[in-house]
Design a protein around this motif. Structure first.
Motif, PDB file in Angstrom:
ATOM      1  N   LEU A 220       0.819  -1.198   0.000  1.00  0.00           N
ATOM      2  CA  LEU A 220       0.000   0.000   0.000  1.00  0.00           C
ATOM      3  C   LEU A 220       0.864   1.263   0.000  1.00  0.00           C
ATOM      4  CD1 LEU A 220      -2.874   1.182   0.206  1.00  0.00           C
ATOM      5  CD2 LEU A 220      -2.643   1.068   2.692  1.00  0.00           C
ATOM      6  N   LEU A 221       1.892   1.289   0.833  1.00  0.00           N
ATOM      7  CA  LEU A 221       2.775   2.450   0.890  1.00  0.00           C
ATOM      8  C   LEU A 221       3.541   2.630  -0.414  1.00  0.00           C
ATOM      9  CD1 LEU A 221       4.215   2.069   4.513  1.00  0.00           C
ATOM     10  CD2 LEU A 221       2.505   3.711   3.736  1.00  0.00           C
TER      11      LEU A 221
ATOM     12  N   ARG B  95       5.028   7.333  -4.013  1.00  0.00           N
ATOM     13  CA  ARG B  95       4.900   8.081  -5.258  1.00  0.00           C
ATOM     14  C   ARG B  95       4.670   9.572  -5.024  1.00  0.00           C
ATOM     15  NH1 ARG B  95       1.128   4.040  -8.996  1.00  0.00           N
ATOM     16  NH2 ARG B  95       2.569   2.260  -8.975  1.00  0.00           N
ATOM     17  N   ARG B  96       4.581   9.960  -3.748  1.00  0.00           N
ATOM     18  CA  ARG B  96       4.331  11.358  -3.404  1.00  0.00           C
ATOM     19  C   ARG B  96       5.472  11.932  -2.568  1.00  0.00           C
ATOM     20  NH1 ARG B  96      -2.109  11.105  -1.731  1.00  0.00           N
ATOM     21  NH2 ARG B  96      -2.867  10.291  -3.736  1.00  0.00           N
TER      22      ARG B  96
ATOM     23  N   ARG C 276      -1.308  12.175   5.835  1.00  0.00           N
ATOM     24  CA  ARG C 276      -1.277  13.344   4.955  1.00  0.00           C
ATOM     25  C   ARG C 276      -1.834  14.590   5.640  1.00  0.00           C
ATOM     26  NH1 ARG C 276      -3.142   9.548   0.938  1.00  0.00           N
ATOM     27  NH2 ARG C 276      -5.261  10.396   1.150  1.00  0.00           N
TER      28      ARG C 276
ATOM     29  N   LEU D 255      -3.479   6.303   5.933  1.00  0.00           N
ATOM     30  CA  LEU D 255      -2.867   7.103   4.874  1.00  0.00           C
ATOM     31  C   LEU D 255      -3.401   8.532   4.895  1.00  0.00           C
ATOM     32  CD1 LEU D 255      -2.844   4.677   1.810  1.00  0.00           C
ATOM     33  CD2 LEU D 255      -0.948   5.235   3.340  1.00  0.00           C
ATOM     34  N   ARG D 256      -4.718   8.668   5.023  1.00  0.00           N
ATOM     35  CA  ARG D 256      -5.316  10.008   5.081  1.00  0.00           C
ATOM     36  C   ARG D 256      -4.843  10.757   6.314  1.00  0.00           C
ATOM     37  NH1 ARG D 256      -9.932   7.193   3.033  1.00  0.00           N
ATOM     38  NH2 ARG D 256     -10.824   7.009   5.128  1.00  0.00           N
TER      39      ARG D 256
ATOM     40  N   LEU E 236      -6.240   2.367   4.945  1.00  0.00           N
ATOM     41  CA  LEU E 236      -6.575   3.523   4.121  1.00  0.00           C
ATOM     42  C   LEU E 236      -6.791   4.777   4.953  1.00  0.00           C
ATOM     43  CD1 LEU E 236      -8.923   1.931   1.434  1.00  0.00           C
ATOM     44  CD2 LEU E 236      -6.521   2.600   1.193  1.00  0.00           C
TER      45      LEU E 236
ATOM     46  N   HIS F   1       2.608   1.918  -3.404  1.00  0.00           N
ATOM     47  CA  HIS F   1       1.754   2.402  -4.498  1.00  0.00           C
ATOM     48  C   HIS F   1       1.078   3.736  -4.188  1.00  0.00           C
ATOM     49  CE1 HIS F   1       2.330  -1.168  -6.871  1.00  0.00           C
ATOM     50  NE2 HIS F   1       1.933  -1.943  -5.878  1.00  0.00           N
ATOM     51  N   THR F   2       1.293   4.277  -2.992  1.00  0.00           N
ATOM     52  CA  THR F   2       0.645   5.548  -2.642  1.00  0.00           C
ATOM     53  C   THR F   2       1.681   6.591  -2.213  1.00  0.00           C
ATOM     54  OG1 THR F   2       0.232   4.705  -0.389  1.00  0.00           O
ATOM     55  CG2 THR F   2      -1.547   4.478  -2.015  1.00  0.00           C
ATOM     56  N   LEU F   3       2.097   6.558  -0.963  1.00  0.00           N
ATOM     57  CA  LEU F   3       2.947   7.615  -0.430  1.00  0.00           C
ATOM     58  C   LEU F   3       4.334   7.649  -1.054  1.00  0.00           C
ATOM     59  CD1 LEU F   3       2.015   7.591   3.380  1.00  0.00           C
ATOM     60  CD2 LEU F   3       1.109   9.008   1.533  1.00  0.00           C
TER      61      LEU F   3
END
Length: 211
Positions: free
Chosen positions: A54-55, A61-62, A178, A174-175, A171, A57-59
């Motif tokens: 999950l990390l 990349r940011r 951020r 993750l929010r 999930l 494919h999400t964070l």
């Protein structure tokens, strides 16, 4: 079927069919969601591999960096150390039975009515040690927040904080990350902190030497 009969009798057959389909879809979704949420626990796992994916494919990349499976000197292994523009986090994963109640009371964590003092002390102690090591490596004061990602179980609400640790499902965590920064790191600072974590935290029982 009962829904179809009642709605058909009260309105019309088309409305009854549409309502029955909607009820069936919602029923399937909630059953699937519960089954999926407990899949980690049913396989005897804690969930760190799911979090890693999950990390990635999400964070990652940011602008975040994830250091996987590092041993914190004097403590146990940290599942993930997450370094990002908004701060540094020590992430731990736990999977509980789907019926397990997980809730905060008076600022403390209770799992099925029992406190989890040892686990909480281990996580907060690990985070403090990582913060100290990164501060020594970089020459700057670093804060590390401990996070516990919950796979399965029934959370009273999510996210919540207890015993100095933030709890949430993957999930929602993750929010939360951020939306709750503890720092304002540049891209260069993120790389510096990530390299410091790699050098300061052993892989298994080995300690990295300076590059």
């Amino acid at each position: 079927m009962l829904t179809l009969i009642l709605c058909g009798a009260l309105v019309n057959a088309v409305f009854g069919i549409m309502t029955a389909v909607l009820v069936t879809v919602l029923d399937f979704y909630f059953h699937w969601r519960g089954y999926n949420a407990s899949s980690v626990w049913r396989r005897g796992l804690r969930g760190e591999h799911r979090t890693d994916r999950l990390l990635r494919h999400t964070l990652e990349r940011r602008g975040h960096r994830v250091i996987h499976a590092r041993t914190v000197p004097g403590h146990e292994q940290a599942d993930e150390i997450l370094v990002g523009p908004g701060g540094v986090w020590l992430i731990h994963n736990e999977a509980w039975h789907p019926d397990t109640e997980i809730a905060p009371y008076g600022g403390k964590l209770f799992v099925d009515g029992r406190t989890q003092s040892k686990l909480m002390a281990r996580l907060t102690g690990s985070a403090e040690t990582v913060a100290r090591l990164l501060s020594e490596e970089t020459g700057e004061e670093v804060t590390v927040r401990p996070l516990l990602i919950v796979h399965g179980g029934r959370l009273a609400r999510a996210p919540f904080e207890a015993d100095g640790v933030v709890f949430a499902t993957p999930l929602r965590m993750l929010r939360w990350i951020r939306r709750n920064p503890t720092a304002d790191h540049s891209a260069e600072q993120v790389e510096t902190l990530a390299r410091a974590a790699v050098h300061a935290l052993p892989i298994g029982r080995r300690t990295m030497t300076a590059a």
